[in-house]
Design a protein around this motif. Structure first.
Motif, PDB file in Angstrom:
ATOM      1  N   VAL A 265     113.363 -38.633  -1.808  1.00  0.00           N
ATOM      2  CA  VAL A 265     112.255 -38.617  -3.058  1.00  0.00           C
ATOM      3  C   VAL A 265     111.195 -37.945  -2.489  1.00  0.00           C
ATOM      4  O   VAL A 265     110.368 -37.565  -0.882  1.00  0.00           O
ATOM      5  CB  VAL A 265     111.793 -39.681  -2.914  1.00  0.00           C
ATOM      6  CG1 VAL A 265     110.570 -39.520  -4.285  1.00  0.00           C
ATOM      7  CG2 VAL A 265     112.551 -40.421  -3.972  1.00  0.00           C
ATOM      8  N   GLU A 266     110.960 -36.122  -2.593  1.00  0.00           N
ATOM      9  CA  GLU A 266     110.742 -34.994  -2.490  1.00  0.00           C
ATOM     10  C   GLU A 266     109.104 -35.937  -2.676  1.00  0.00           C
ATOM     11  O   GLU A 266     109.017 -35.976  -4.013  1.00  0.00           O
ATOM     12  CB  GLU A 266     110.508 -33.203  -2.612  1.00  0.00           C
ATOM     13  CG  GLU A 266     111.779 -33.179  -2.025  1.00  0.00           C
ATOM     14  CD  GLU A 266     112.322 -31.444  -1.817  1.00  0.00           C
ATOM     15  OE1 GLU A 266     110.790 -31.084  -2.519  1.00  0.00           O
ATOM     16  OE2 GLU A 266     113.597 -31.530  -1.947  1.00  0.00           O
ATOM     17  N   TRP A 267     108.138 -35.401  -2.424  1.00  0.00           N
ATOM     18  CA  TRP A 267     106.660 -35.795  -2.388  1.00  0.00           C
ATOM     19  C   TRP A 267     106.818 -37.445  -3.197  1.00  0.00           C
ATOM     20  O   TRP A 267     105.550 -37.052  -3.796  1.00  0.00           O
ATOM     21  CB  TRP A 267     105.996 -34.858  -3.591  1.00  0.00           C
ATOM     22  CG  TRP A 267     106.199 -33.547  -3.690  1.00  0.00           C
ATOM     23  CD1 TRP A 267     107.034 -32.609  -4.112  1.00  0.00           C
ATOM     24  CD2 TRP A 267     105.022 -32.367  -3.134  1.00  0.00           C
ATOM     25  NE1 TRP A 267     106.577 -31.000  -3.150  1.00  0.00           N
ATOM     26  CE2 TRP A 267     105.558 -31.390  -2.769  1.00  0.00           C
ATOM     27  CE3 TRP A 267     103.841 -32.634  -2.463  1.00  0.00           C
ATOM     28  CZ2 TRP A 267     105.369 -30.526  -2.270  1.00  0.00           C
ATOM     29  CZ3 TRP A 267     103.110 -31.731  -1.406  1.00  0.00           C
ATOM     30  CH2 TRP A 267     103.469 -30.240  -1.984  1.00  0.00           C
ATOM     31  N   GLY A 268     106.976 -38.108  -2.482  1.00  0.00           N
ATOM     32  CA  GLY A 268     107.223 -39.604  -2.905  1.00  0.00           C
ATOM     33  C   GLY A 268     106.333 -40.166  -2.228  1.00  0.00           C
ATOM     34  O   GLY A 268     106.107 -41.704  -2.358  1.00  0.00           O
ATOM     35  N   GLU A 269     105.218 -40.223  -0.841  1.00  0.00           N
ATOM     36  CA  GLU A 269     104.624 -40.634  -0.317  1.00  0.00           C
ATOM     37  C   GLU A 269     104.018 -40.817  -0.912  1.00  0.00           C
ATOM     38  O   GLU A 269     103.070 -40.785  -1.806  1.00  0.00           O
ATOM     39  CB  GLU A 269     104.191 -39.561   0.533  1.00  0.00           C
ATOM     40  CG  GLU A 269     103.461 -40.785   1.552  1.00  0.00           C
ATOM     41  CD  GLU A 269     102.518 -39.918   3.388  1.00  0.00           C
ATOM     42  OE1 GLU A 269     102.606 -41.029   4.217  1.00  0.00           O
ATOM     43  OE2 GLU A 269     102.898 -39.007   2.802  1.00  0.00           O
ATOM     44  N   GLY A 270     103.696 -42.463  -1.975  1.00  0.00           N
ATOM     45  CA  GLY A 270     102.522 -42.870  -2.233  1.00  0.00           C
ATOM     46  C   GLY A 270     102.938 -43.435  -3.424  1.00  0.00           C
ATOM     47  O   GLY A 270     102.823 -44.421  -4.059  1.00  0.00           O
ATOM     48  N   LEU A 271     104.361 -43.519  -3.982  1.00  0.00           N
ATOM     49  CA  LEU A 271     104.706 -43.547  -4.838  1.00  0.00           C
ATOM     50  C   LEU A 271     106.397 -43.955  -5.014  1.00  0.00           C
ATOM     51  O   LEU A 271     106.624 -45.023  -5.692  1.00  0.00           O
ATOM     52  CB  LEU A 271     104.818 -42.011  -5.976  1.00  0.00           C
ATOM     53  CG  LEU A 271     103.599 -41.371  -6.330  1.00  0.00           C
ATOM     54  CD1 LEU A 271     104.091 -40.120  -6.714  1.00  0.00           C
ATOM     55  CD2 LEU A 271     103.161 -42.138  -7.191  1.00  0.00           C
ATOM     56  N   ALA A 272     106.830 -43.299  -3.769  1.00  0.00           N
ATOM     57  CA  ALA A 272     108.534 -43.960  -4.057  1.00  0.00           C
ATOM     58  C   ALA A 272     108.572 -45.434  -3.036  1.00  0.00           C
ATOM     59  O   ALA A 272     109.964 -46.050  -2.915  1.00  0.00           O
ATOM     60  CB  ALA A 272     109.338 -43.142  -3.323  1.00  0.00           C
ATOM     61  N   GLU A 273     107.822 -45.831  -2.113  1.00  0.00           N
ATOM     62  CA  GLU A 273     108.096 -47.328  -1.283  1.00  0.00           C
ATOM     63  C   GLU A 273     108.376 -48.416  -2.092  1.00  0.00           C
ATOM     64  O   GLU A 273     108.517 -49.039  -1.643  1.00  0.00           O
ATOM     65  CB  GLU A 273     106.453 -47.226  -0.773  1.00  0.00           C
ATOM     66  CG  GLU A 273     106.322 -46.092   0.475  1.00  0.00           C
ATOM     67  CD  GLU A 273     105.227 -44.826  -0.281  1.00  0.00           C
ATOM     68  OE1 GLU A 273     104.958 -44.072   0.645  1.00  0.00           O
ATOM     69  OE2 GLU A 273     105.066 -44.469  -1.597  1.00  0.00           O
TER      70      GLU A 273
END
Length: 325
Positions: A265-273
């Motif tokens: 997941v690109e740009w996933g920090e804060g969302l994909a965890e």
């Protein structure tokens, strides 16, 4: 409307010693009384300058005002099975005027990366038993209790795996390297500014996994599925740049494919965890020189799957590897 305060983190130099002393003494002096006075109150400009010469330090400033300090010592652990460089955090402190704004977390993340680039594989520090709230804070950052003394708990954690990546071809090769490490069910969350190299890394990952079809940024379709031609796990490539929150990520139904795929997941920090407590965090940072294409790449492992991350990546290393500092 007033502007947001500007936080700047930098490697400290001896010129910063007076500012570091001010922050350290003020921060430690404001702690609640517990036991004998902390040794930090005895720091001087000379002792701090010496610590910087022997190791390094991080200084945080908010709108130009000294706000935080970390001193770092480096030593070689000759008692381990394979001698390795260890970073030790000292005088981790945030000025009372700037506490509870995430400055300490940002400083430690930066210190971890700088220590990793210097060849350190582990970090440790002592936490006074009188301050259980400090132990809870370090535990939340992934640090574990390693030993217990009369007054101090020794805590530590594995540092990120760091790579210095000079070119786009090298970034592609790094992706191929990591393809030797991943397996079905893995989640990789990639962060970095526009053009940092996230998609180039993913293209290398896909090539190493033997997936079908060109791997391109899925910005406008949110996700692309690339089956492996060799029967290996599928690569699910997600771009979360346009997603507002984790609920929108849930709409993609990644859970349906997660067990049989490697999901990046690109740009996933804060969302994909939320997708997996076991995850590999990838961050890509540019050098400070706009004419320099060098990237600094950091891998952080979370959960049982990614324990001993250094060992996992080293064991999968191709002949010759990549430049590492």
């Amino acid at each position: 409307m007033s502007a947001e305060p500007q936080l700047d983190l930098a490697l400290a130099t001896e010129v910063d010693a007076p500012a570091l002393v001010e922050v350290i003494r003020t921060a430690f002096g404001a702690r609640r009384a517990a036991g004998p006075p902390p040794a930090a109150m005895s720091e001087t400009e000379e002792s701090v300058a010496r610590a910087l010469r022997d190791g390094f330090g991080i200084i945080a400033r908010v709108d130009g005002r000294p706000a935080g300090a970390v001193l770092v010592g480096i030593h070689v652990d000759v008692d381990s099975d394979s001698p390795a460089a260890v970073a030790t955090w000292h005088r981790v402190s945030v000025h009372p005027d700037f506490q509870r704004h995430g400055i300490a977390t940002s400083m430690i993340e930066t210190a971890e990366e700088m220590a990793a680039l210097r060849g350190c594989t582990y970090a440790e520090l002592g936490v006074r038993m009188e301050f259980p709230e400090l132990l809870a804070w370090w535990t939340a950052l992934g640090y574990e209790v390693l030993g217990r003394g009369d007054k101090l708990l020794r805590v530590g954690r594995e540092l990120p795996v760091a790579f210095q990546v000079p070119t786009g071809d090298d970034m592609h090769a790094l992706g191929e390297w990591i393809a030797r490490v991943v397996r079905a069910g893995d989640l990789i969350i990639a962060s970095g500014s526009l053009g940092a190299g996230k998609t180039t890394f993913t293209q290398g990952l896909g090539a190493g996994m033997g997936v079908e079809g060109p791997v391109v940024s899925p910005t406008f379709v949110l996700s692309r599925v690339h089956p492996a031609a060799n029967g290996g796990p599928t690569l699910v490539h997600v771009d979360a740049y346009r997603l507002g929150d984790g609920a929108e990520l849930d709409d993609i139904d990644l859970d349906e494919s997660a067990a049989d795929a490697v999901t990046l997941v690109e740009w996933g920090e804060g969302l994909a965890e939320r997708l997996n407590s076991d995850r590999l965090m990838l961050s890509i940072e540019r050098s400070g020189d706009p004419d320099d294409e060098t990237r600094f790449v950091f891998f952080r492992g979370f959960g049982e799957r990614w324990e001993h991350l250094h060992r996992q990546i080293e064991m999968a290393a191709p002949i010759g590897g990549l430049p590492r500092d």
